[in-house]
Design a protein around this motif. Structure first.
Motif, mmCIF file in Angstrom:
data_model
loop_
_atom_site.group_PDB
_atom_site.id
_atom_site.type_symbol
_atom_site.label_atom_id
_atom_site.label_comp_id
_atom_site.label_asym_id
_atom_site.label_seq_id
_atom_site.Cartn_x
_atom_site.Cartn_y
_atom_site.Cartn_z
ATOM 1 N N GLY A 10 45.512 -32.084 7.093
ATOM 2 C CA GLY A 10 46.568 -32.225 7.767
ATOM 3 C C GLY A 10 46.477 -32.580 9.137
ATOM 4 N N CYS A 11 45.290 -32.414 9.749
ATOM 5 C CA CYS A 11 45.177 -32.539 11.178
ATOM 6 C C CYS A 11 45.403 -34.147 11.471
ATOM 7 C CB CYS A 11 43.845 -32.401 11.830
ATOM 8 S SG CYS A 11 43.267 -30.581 11.701
ATOM 9 N N CYS A 12 45.266 -34.977 10.537
ATOM 10 C CA CYS A 12 45.578 -36.396 10.684
ATOM 11 C C CYS A 12 46.113 -36.838 9.602
ATOM 12 C CB CYS A 12 44.137 -37.231 10.976
ATOM 13 S SG CYS A 12 44.437 -38.925 11.297
ATOM 14 N N SER A 13 47.204 -37.650 9.657
ATOM 15 C CA SER A 13 48.066 -38.075 8.288
ATOM 16 C C SER A 13 47.214 -39.420 7.948
ATOM 17 C CB SER A 13 49.328 -38.322 8.549
ATOM 18 O OG SER A 13 49.537 -39.282 9.572
ATOM 19 N N VAL A 14 47.382 -39.500 6.575
ATOM 20 C CA VAL A 14 46.995 -40.909 6.177
ATOM 21 C C VAL A 14 47.148 -42.038 7.076
ATOM 22 C CG1 VAL A 14 46.575 -42.491 4.177
ATOM 23 C CG2 VAL A 14 46.533 -40.064 3.678
ATOM 24 N N GLY A 15 48.646 -42.148 7.383
ATOM 25 C CA GLY A 15 49.220 -43.199 8.254
ATOM 26 C C GLY A 15 48.546 -43.219 9.275
ATOM 27 N N ALA A 16 48.394 -42.036 10.031
ATOM 28 C CA ALA A 16 47.825 -42.048 11.413
ATOM 29 C C ALA A 16 46.381 -42.498 11.459
ATOM 30 C CB ALA A 16 48.002 -40.669 12.055
ATOM 31 N N ALA A 17 45.711 -42.082 10.167
ATOM 32 C CA ALA A 17 44.203 -42.684 10.295
ATOM 33 C C ALA A 17 44.119 -44.149 9.849
ATOM 34 C CB ALA A 17 43.661 -41.767 8.692
ATOM 35 N N LYS A 18 45.308 -44.647 9.197
ATOM 36 C CA LYS A 18 45.080 -45.991 9.172
ATOM 37 C C LYS A 18 45.499 -46.839 10.474
ATOM 38 C CE LYS A 18 46.704 -46.255 4.175
ATOM 39 N NZ LYS A 18 47.689 -46.654 3.350
ATOM 40 N N ARG A 19 46.573 -46.182 11.256
ATOM 41 C CA ARG A 19 46.884 -46.845 12.576
ATOM 42 C C ARG A 19 45.650 -46.876 13.484
ATOM 43 N NH1 ARG A 19 51.576 -44.028 11.079
ATOM 44 N NH2 ARG A 19 51.286 -42.479 12.549
ATOM 45 N N SER A 20 45.033 -45.675 13.288
ATOM 46 C CA SER A 20 43.885 -45.735 14.326
ATOM 47 C C SER A 20 42.735 -46.671 14.184
ATOM 48 C CB SER A 20 43.292 -44.125 13.980
ATOM 49 O OG SER A 20 42.371 -44.154 12.895
ATOM 50 N N GLN A 21 42.752 -47.163 13.362
ATOM 51 C CA GLN A 21 41.714 -48.372 13.381
ATOM 52 C C GLN A 21 42.083 -49.421 14.138
ATOM 53 O OE1 GLN A 21 38.757 -47.406 11.253
ATOM 54 N NE2 GLN A 21 40.045 -45.587 11.208
ATOM 55 N N ASP A 22 41.163 -49.705 15.056
ATOM 56 C CA ASP A 22 41.356 -50.888 15.863
ATOM 57 C C ASP A 22 40.804 -52.041 15.226
ATOM 58 O OD1 ASP A 22 41.524 -53.007 17.865
ATOM 59 O OD2 ASP A 22 41.323 -51.319 19.524
ATOM 60 N N THR A 23 41.617 -53.072 14.529
ATOM 61 C CA THR A 23 40.803 -53.906 13.636
ATOM 62 C C THR A 23 40.290 -54.920 14.248
ATOM 63 O OG1 THR A 23 43.286 -54.981 13.485
ATOM 64 C CG2 THR A 23 42.568 -53.573 11.672
ATOM 65 N N GLN A 24 40.706 -55.400 15.590
ATOM 66 C CA GLN A 24 40.362 -56.533 16.264
ATOM 67 C C GLN A 24 38.750 -56.225 16.711
ATOM 68 O OE1 GLN A 24 41.673 -57.328 20.340
ATOM 69 N NE2 GLN A 24 41.690 -59.327 19.946
ATOM 70 N N VAL A 25 38.673 -54.797 17.064
ATOM 71 C CA VAL A 25 37.375 -54.221 17.486
ATOM 72 C C VAL A 25 36.311 -54.212 16.396
ATOM 73 C CG1 VAL A 25 36.145 -52.233 18.204
ATOM 74 C CG2 VAL A 25 38.031 -52.963 19.586
ATOM 75 N N LEU A 26 36.777 -53.846 15.201
ATOM 76 C CA LEU A 26 35.982 -53.894 13.896
ATOM 77 C C LEU A 26 35.638 -55.046 13.550
ATOM 78 C CD1 LEU A 26 37.692 -50.753 12.130
ATOM 79 C CD2 LEU A 26 35.755 -50.680 13.473
ATOM 80 N N LEU A 27 36.681 -56.134 13.529
ATOM 81 C CA LEU A 27 36.087 -57.491 13.068
ATOM 82 C C LEU A 27 35.423 -58.167 14.171
ATOM 83 C CD1 LEU A 27 39.715 -58.858 11.891
ATOM 84 C CD2 LEU A 27 37.672 -58.341 10.573
ATOM 85 N N THR A 28 35.455 -58.059 15.472
ATOM 86 C CA THR A 28 34.628 -58.371 16.544
ATOM 87 C C THR A 28 33.291 -57.978 16.117
ATOM 88 O OG1 THR A 28 36.524 -58.508 17.965
ATOM 89 C CG2 THR A 28 34.036 -58.598 18.942
#
Length: 589
Positions: A434-452
């Protein structure tokens, strides 16, 4: 060179100007390049998709979750509260700020560190009677310097490490190997900022000063109890599509209706708050049923539980970049009304509806309370904070979040688990506890950085497999006369300059095979060049566009591009001198 090598070279030469001169995202440009190279047969399917299965990419993704758990539990805020204090001099204030930021950034992604510190620094600077401009740029630079100390200090370090494990399986980098040079780089850089920063940093009015007086950018009218507008909707009253005005809220019987819709019915005595040009006040005076507000106090200076005044820094990924607020229907999409725009330290005047948004613009918004949580992780905004300070998160699980991060670092540093395995385990426990919700974990992903990152591997593979990297390396060796030290210096200069105009991850991945081919041709160890690429890709001090944290402080600090060049130029020279001097001592050619 072969035809494939010429194609790969042409694609790479096209990538850099597209990133520097267009609004296209780095991820879209690089993905397009990979698709083109795959279509033309320069790379095969396995090479095109290799980046999506790279361990460095997934380590970055899981580290994002661990950092999100620190942020969600207010872990960084606890450090801010107990460390900043009340120094009496500017240099001691810089030391109190920069040293812990650099320390945190050695183990945490520096974007959330800086995002958490900015509102605290703005408030802290007012208590110390210092301009925020004297603190925000050093804050960003300190986070970058801290990232050079460990292998997990920046996503670029992890990406280059992933390249190393693919190309040189026999080489092994440990968590603290970078510290031999990273600590001297950080100490020299922090010393420069603390000692010379006060002489080089600007002291213009900050965003908080520009937004200080709400009456400067609002026009207030009342609905005449005897007038023709009583019980009419906003649309019917003709207040929805005024030429240079927006109706942003209605104060009614001690409450406020924020972000007013077209179907809202007007009541006798309603106090209407408009934002627009001063000349537009004349237009309001001519509308039958509206009279000037009789209350001398501004409605925006009052506290209402239904209303929040929020500052938001526009990201370079915002879908409204280059569009006007009116054409883009900003208020409809976000449920927030723009009261004012600050650009380059000055408020943009005139018709707000016709202003075209630019990256790092600071918007003063009026929004309902849910807006902040809904859009805090939006890619459209680099930073969102309430004007009068945001609510503190619940801190009960902050010690557990810190323990998970430190545990992952310990397991990776001691070799008990691989870096990927340690980050994955820590992220899983953070979500389950519960330190990080599933929603917060998803939002934390910087998709532009990962795709780059993922797409960069495909471009790098094209350079390597086609022979283009070897050909470029041959030209580079001719230029430096086959001298390994000059090749090292050239590597630092090229990567450091590229990272100012394109993303640091893309610069590192694309240059990596060229430099490695050069080192192999010379018959020297690749290690000094690997480390130099890591350090140089982090040396983003010259422009606000060079690194995301620079862009985050650019708007709130009211900086101009020349401010970064003036302060960051000397810092770039210093860090470069330390790197090219010390790297060969610890990793001989």
């Amino acid at each position: 060179m072969s035809l494939d090598a010429w194609i790969a070279t042409g694609v790479v030469m096209t990538i850099f100007p597209l990133m520097a001169l267009t609004r296209l995202g780095a991820d879209m440009i690089l993905l397009g390049a990979v698709i083109l190279l795959l279509t033309l047969g320069v790379i095969d399917t396995n090479q095109a998709l290799a980046g999506f299965s790279n361990s460095g990419l997934f380590t970055v993704a899981f580290m994002y979750v661990l950092v999100a758990s620190i942020r969600e539990t207010g872990g960084i805020d606890l450090i801010i509260r107990y460390v900043l204090g009340r120094p009496t001099r500017e240099r001691s204030a810089l030391a109190r700020l920069l040293l812990p930021v650099a320390g945190l950034s050695a183990f945490l992604n520096n974007t959330p560190v800086v995002a958490t510190y900015i509102p605290a620094v703005m408030s802290w600077s007012r208590r110390l009677q210092l301009s925020p401009q004297r603190l925000l740029m050093p804050l960003s630079f300190a986070s970058i310097l801290g990232g050079t100390v460990t292998l997990i200090g920046s996503s670029t370090n992890l990406v280059v490490y992933g390249l190393v494990t693919q190309r040189y399986p026999e080489l092994n980098l440990h968590l603290f190997d970078l510290a031999w040079v990273g600590i001297p780089v950080a100490l020299v850089g922090l010393g420069y900022l603390i000692l010379l920063g006060p002489k080089l940093l600007p002291a213009r009015e900050s965003v908080s000063g520009v937004f200080a007086n709400p009456r400067e950018f609002t026009i207030e009218m009342e609905v005449d109890p005897e007038g023709a507008l009583v019980d009419k909707t906003v649309e019917e009253a003709g207040l929805r599509h005024l030429q240079e005005l927006f109706l942003v809220e209605i104060e009614r019987a001690g409450n406020v209706v924020s972000v007013v819709g077209p179907g809202e019915r007007l009541k006798a005595g309603d106090r209407l708050v408009f934002v627009g040009t001063s000349d537009a006040a004349v237009e309001l005076q001519q509308i039958r049923g509206l009279i000037p507000s009789r209350d001398a106090g501004s409605s925006l200076e009052k506290e209402f539980k239904e209303r929040r005044l929020v500052e938001a820094v526009v990201s370079d990924q915002c879908q409204f970049i280059g569009q006007t607020l009116r054409d883009g229907r900003f208020r409809t999409l976000y449920g927030a009304a723009v009261l004012a725009i600050c650009r380059g330290g000055e408020r943009v005047r005139g018709n707000l509806g016709q202003v075209r948004l630019q990256p790092s613009d600071v918007l003063l918004l009026e929004a309902r309370p849910p807006f902040i949580e809904r859009h805090r992780q939006s890619k459209d905004f680099l930073l969102i904070s309430e004007l009068n300070g945001s609510a503190r998160p619940v801190h009960e699980k902050a010690p557990l979040a810190w323990a998970l991060l430190l545990g992952a670092i310990f397991l990776a540093a001691t070799g008990v688990l691989s870096m990927l395995n340690a980050a994955m385990l820590g992220a899983a426990i953070a979500v389950m506890s519960g330190c990080c919700s599933v929603g917060a974990a998803k939002r934390s992903q910087d998709t532009q950085v990962l795709l780059t990152i993922a797409a960069s591997f495909g471009v790098g593979a094209a350079l390597q497999s086609s022979g283009a990297a070897q050909a470029m390396a041959g030209g580079l060796l001719d230029l430096v006369g086959g001298n390994p030290w000059l090749l090292l210096l050239g590597t630092y200069l090229v990567v450091a300059l590229l990272t100012e105009v394109v993303t640091n991850n893309a610069a590192a991945v694309i240059i990596f095979p060229i430099v490695m081919a050069g080192a192999e041709s010379l018959g020297v160890s690749p290690m000094p060049y690997i480390l130099t690429v890591m350090y140089a890709a982090s040396a983003s001090f010259l422009t606000p566009l060079g690194y995301q944290t620079n862009l985050m402080v650019h708007g709130p600090g009211g900086y101009r591009i020349g401010d970064f060049a003036r302060v960051g130029g000397g810092l770039n020279v210093l860090t470069g001198a330390v790197v090219v001097t010390l790297v060969p001592l610890f990793w001989p050619f």
